[in-house]
Design a protein around this motif. Structure first.
Motif, PDB file in Angstrom:
ATOM      1  N   VAL A  43      -1.866  -4.812 -17.530  1.00 28.78           N
ATOM      2  CA  VAL A  43      -3.262  -4.771 -17.962  1.00 28.78           C
ATOM      3  C   VAL A  43      -3.613  -6.227 -17.717  1.00 28.78           C
ATOM      4  N   ALA A  44      -3.238  -7.174 -17.995  1.00 23.25           N
ATOM      5  CA  ALA A  44      -3.631  -8.688 -18.143  1.00 23.25           C
ATOM      6  C   ALA A  44      -4.028  -9.038 -16.522  1.00 23.25           C
ATOM      7  N   THR A  45      -3.186  -8.346 -15.464  1.00 20.26           N
ATOM      8  CA  THR A  45      -3.491  -9.017 -14.225  1.00 20.26           C
ATOM      9  C   THR A  45      -4.133  -8.038 -13.172  1.00 20.26           C
ATOM     10  N   GLU A  46      -4.436  -6.771 -13.564  1.00 19.38           N
ATOM     11  CA  GLU A  46      -4.904  -5.919 -12.863  1.00 19.38           C
ATOM     12  C   GLU A  46      -6.083  -6.053 -11.957  1.00 19.38           C
ATOM     13  N   HIS A  47      -7.046  -6.884 -12.531  1.00 23.60           N
ATOM     14  CA  HIS A  47      -8.061  -7.115 -11.771  1.00 23.60           C
ATOM     15  C   HIS A  47      -8.088  -8.109 -10.700  1.00 23.60           C
ATOM     16  N   PHE A  48      -6.953  -8.649 -10.393  1.00 22.72           N
ATOM     17  CA  PHE A  48      -6.986  -9.395  -9.504  1.00 22.72           C
ATOM     18  C   PHE A  48      -5.599  -9.306  -8.696  1.00 22.72           C
ATOM     19  N   TRP A  49      -4.907  -8.120  -8.590  1.00 21.39           N
ATOM     20  CA  TRP A  49      -3.716  -7.428  -7.977  1.00 21.39           C
ATOM     21  C   TRP A  49      -4.122  -7.890  -6.321  1.00 21.39           C
ATOM     22  N   MET A  50      -4.918  -7.159  -5.762  1.00 19.53           N
ATOM     23  CA  MET A  50      -5.147  -7.186  -4.363  1.00 19.53           C
ATOM     24  C   MET A  50      -5.124  -8.821  -3.819  1.00 19.53           C
ATOM     25  N   GLU A  68      10.976  -7.702   4.042  1.00 17.49           N
ATOM     26  CA  GLU A  68      11.577  -7.275   2.909  1.00 17.49           C
ATOM     27  C   GLU A  68      10.890  -6.563   1.803  1.00 17.49           C
ATOM     28  N   ILE A  69       9.676  -6.216   2.064  1.00 17.70           N
ATOM     29  CA  ILE A  69       8.559  -5.736   1.247  1.00 17.70           C
ATOM     30  C   ILE A  69       8.217  -4.298   1.917  1.00 17.70           C
ATOM     31  N   ASP A  70       8.574  -3.368   1.146  1.00 19.26           N
ATOM     32  CA  ASP A  70       7.994  -1.844   1.542  1.00 19.26           C
ATOM     33  C   ASP A  70       6.620  -1.742   2.128  1.00 19.26           C
ATOM     34  N   GLN A  71       6.510  -1.853   3.344  1.00 18.91           N
ATOM     35  CA  GLN A  71       5.226  -1.864   3.867  1.00 18.91           C
ATOM     36  C   GLN A  71       4.547  -0.608   3.734  1.00 18.91           C
ATOM     37  N   GLU A  72       5.041   0.409   3.702  1.00 22.99           N
ATOM     38  CA  GLU A  72       4.478   1.702   3.601  1.00 22.99           C
ATOM     39  C   GLU A  72       3.835   1.945   2.149  1.00 22.99           C
ATOM     40  N   LYS A  73       4.502   1.474   1.071  1.00 24.62           N
ATOM     41  CA  LYS A  73       4.195   1.285  -0.094  1.00 24.62           C
ATOM     42  C   LYS A  73       2.865   0.509  -0.274  1.00 24.62           C
ATOM     43  N   VAL A  74       3.074  -0.604   0.262  1.00 23.97           N
ATOM     44  CA  VAL A  74       1.867  -1.547   0.157  1.00 23.97           C
ATOM     45  C   VAL A  74       0.627  -1.155   0.854  1.00 23.97           C
ATOM     46  N   VAL A  75       0.748  -0.596   1.948  1.00 23.94           N
ATOM     47  CA  VAL A  75      -0.504  -0.239   2.524  1.00 23.94           C
ATOM     48  C   VAL A  75      -1.336   1.151   1.898  1.00 23.94           C
ATOM     49  N   THR A  76      -0.298   1.966   1.662  1.00 21.28           N
ATOM     50  CA  THR A  76      -0.730   2.988   0.661  1.00 21.28           C
ATOM     51  C   THR A  76      -1.649   2.738  -0.493  1.00 21.28           C
ATOM     52  N   TRP A  77      -0.814   1.499  -1.380  1.00 23.69           N
ATOM     53  CA  TRP A  77      -1.754   1.065  -2.396  1.00 23.69           C
ATOM     54  C   TRP A  77      -2.951   0.483  -2.013  1.00 23.69           C
ATOM     55  N   VAL A  78      -2.955  -0.446  -1.023  1.00 26.95           N
ATOM     56  CA  VAL A  78      -3.946  -1.082  -0.549  1.00 26.95           C
ATOM     57  C   VAL A  78      -5.314  -0.025  -0.268  1.00 26.95           C
ATOM     58  N   ILE A 105      -8.183  -6.244   3.877  1.00 25.55           N
ATOM     59  CA  ILE A 105      -8.465  -6.524   5.281  1.00 25.55           C
ATOM     60  C   ILE A 105      -7.351  -7.383   5.447  1.00 25.55           C
ATOM     61  N   GLN A 106      -7.217  -8.537   4.843  1.00 24.10           N
ATOM     62  CA  GLN A 106      -6.092  -9.422   5.373  1.00 24.10           C
ATOM     63  C   GLN A 106      -4.895  -8.804   5.037  1.00 24.10           C
ATOM     64  N   ILE A 107      -4.475  -8.211   4.082  1.00 23.67           N
ATOM     65  CA  ILE A 107      -3.056  -7.383   3.938  1.00 23.67           C
ATOM     66  C   ILE A 107      -3.019  -6.489   5.082  1.00 23.67           C
ATOM     67  N   LEU A 108      -3.816  -5.619   5.370  1.00 17.08           N
ATOM     68  CA  LEU A 108      -3.837  -4.972   6.501  1.00 17.08           C
ATOM     69  C   LEU A 108      -3.682  -5.303   7.756  1.00 17.08           C
ATOM     70  N   ALA A 109      -4.254  -6.774   7.967  1.00 11.81           N
ATOM     71  CA  ALA A 109      -4.030  -7.432   9.057  1.00 11.81           C
ATOM     72  C   ALA A 109      -2.660  -8.040   9.243  1.00 11.81           C
ATOM     73  N   LEU A 110      -1.990  -8.383   8.118  1.00  8.44           N
ATOM     74  CA  LEU A 110      -0.486  -8.535   8.168  1.00  8.44           C
ATOM     75  C   LEU A 110       0.172  -7.830   8.625  1.00  8.44           C
ATOM     76  N   TYR A 111      -0.030  -6.511   8.347  1.00  8.26           N
ATOM     77  CA  TYR A 111       0.987  -5.372   8.553  1.00  8.26           C
ATOM     78  C   TYR A 111       0.321  -4.874  10.097  1.00  8.26           C
ATOM     79  N   ASP A 112      -0.651  -5.425  10.632  1.00  7.67           N
ATOM     80  CA  ASP A 112      -1.260  -4.708  11.937  1.00  7.67           C
ATOM     81  C   ASP A 112      -1.639  -3.258  11.555  1.00  7.67           C
ATOM     82  N   LYS A 113      -2.357  -3.049  10.600  1.00  9.25           N
ATOM     83  CA  LYS A 113      -2.739  -1.751  10.223  1.00  9.25           C
ATOM     84  C   LYS A 113      -4.230  -1.769   9.948  1.00  9.25           C
TER      85      LYS A 113
END
Length: 137
Positions: A43-50, A68-78, A105-113
């Motif tokens: 709850v305390a950090t939700e507003h700046f997770w992205m 080492e991070i599950d790319q599919e989960k991160v991209v789905t969450w984004v 957009i930067q996260i998707l760019a990191l993953y070429d998505k």
């Protein structure tokens, strides 16, 4: 007047070494924070997770540990944080904001998505925030 002593890596001993494994494990521990709803951090950090996710993933990329991070989960969450006006919120429950849209957009760019978002619609969202004087709301 005496000579000023500058601290060197040799002066620091073990403290001069970046503990990549420990840093990577710590950062990775936050990679699916949205799944741990029974902690105050949810709850305390939700507003700046992205933005936090972007900075954490970028740090992992810089130390060669992004894989080492599950790319599919991160991209789905984004993508779950995108709203009907094409902007992204800090989390799925937060309103869209230009900062979080940039981080998404930067996260998707990191993953070429980047192909998963409609760039012209995201640009329309960003343009809708611009005021007549050129500043943004």
């Amino acid at each position: 007047m005496g000579t000023k002593h500058l601290t060197t890596p040799d002066d620091l001993g073990e403290r001069s070494q970046l503990l990549v494994d420990k840093h990577a494990a710590y950062i990775a521990s936050f990679s699916q924070i949205w799944e741990v709803t029974d902690k105050i951090e949810f709850v305390a950090t939700e507003h700046f997770w992205m933005s936090g996710m972007y900075w954490g993933l970028t740090a992992l990329h810089l130390v060669g540990r992004l894989g080492e991070i599950d790319q599919e989960k991160v991209v789905t969450w984004v993508l779950s944080c995108q709203h009907s006006n094409w902007g992204f919120g800090g989390s799925a429950r937060n309103d869209p904001h230009m900062l979080y849209t940039l981080s998404a957009i930067q996260i998707l760019a990191l993953y070429d998505k980047l192909d998963l978002v409609d760039a012209s619609k995201v640009a329309t969202y960003v343009a809708s925030l611009q005021r007549a004087d050129g500043s943004f709301t």
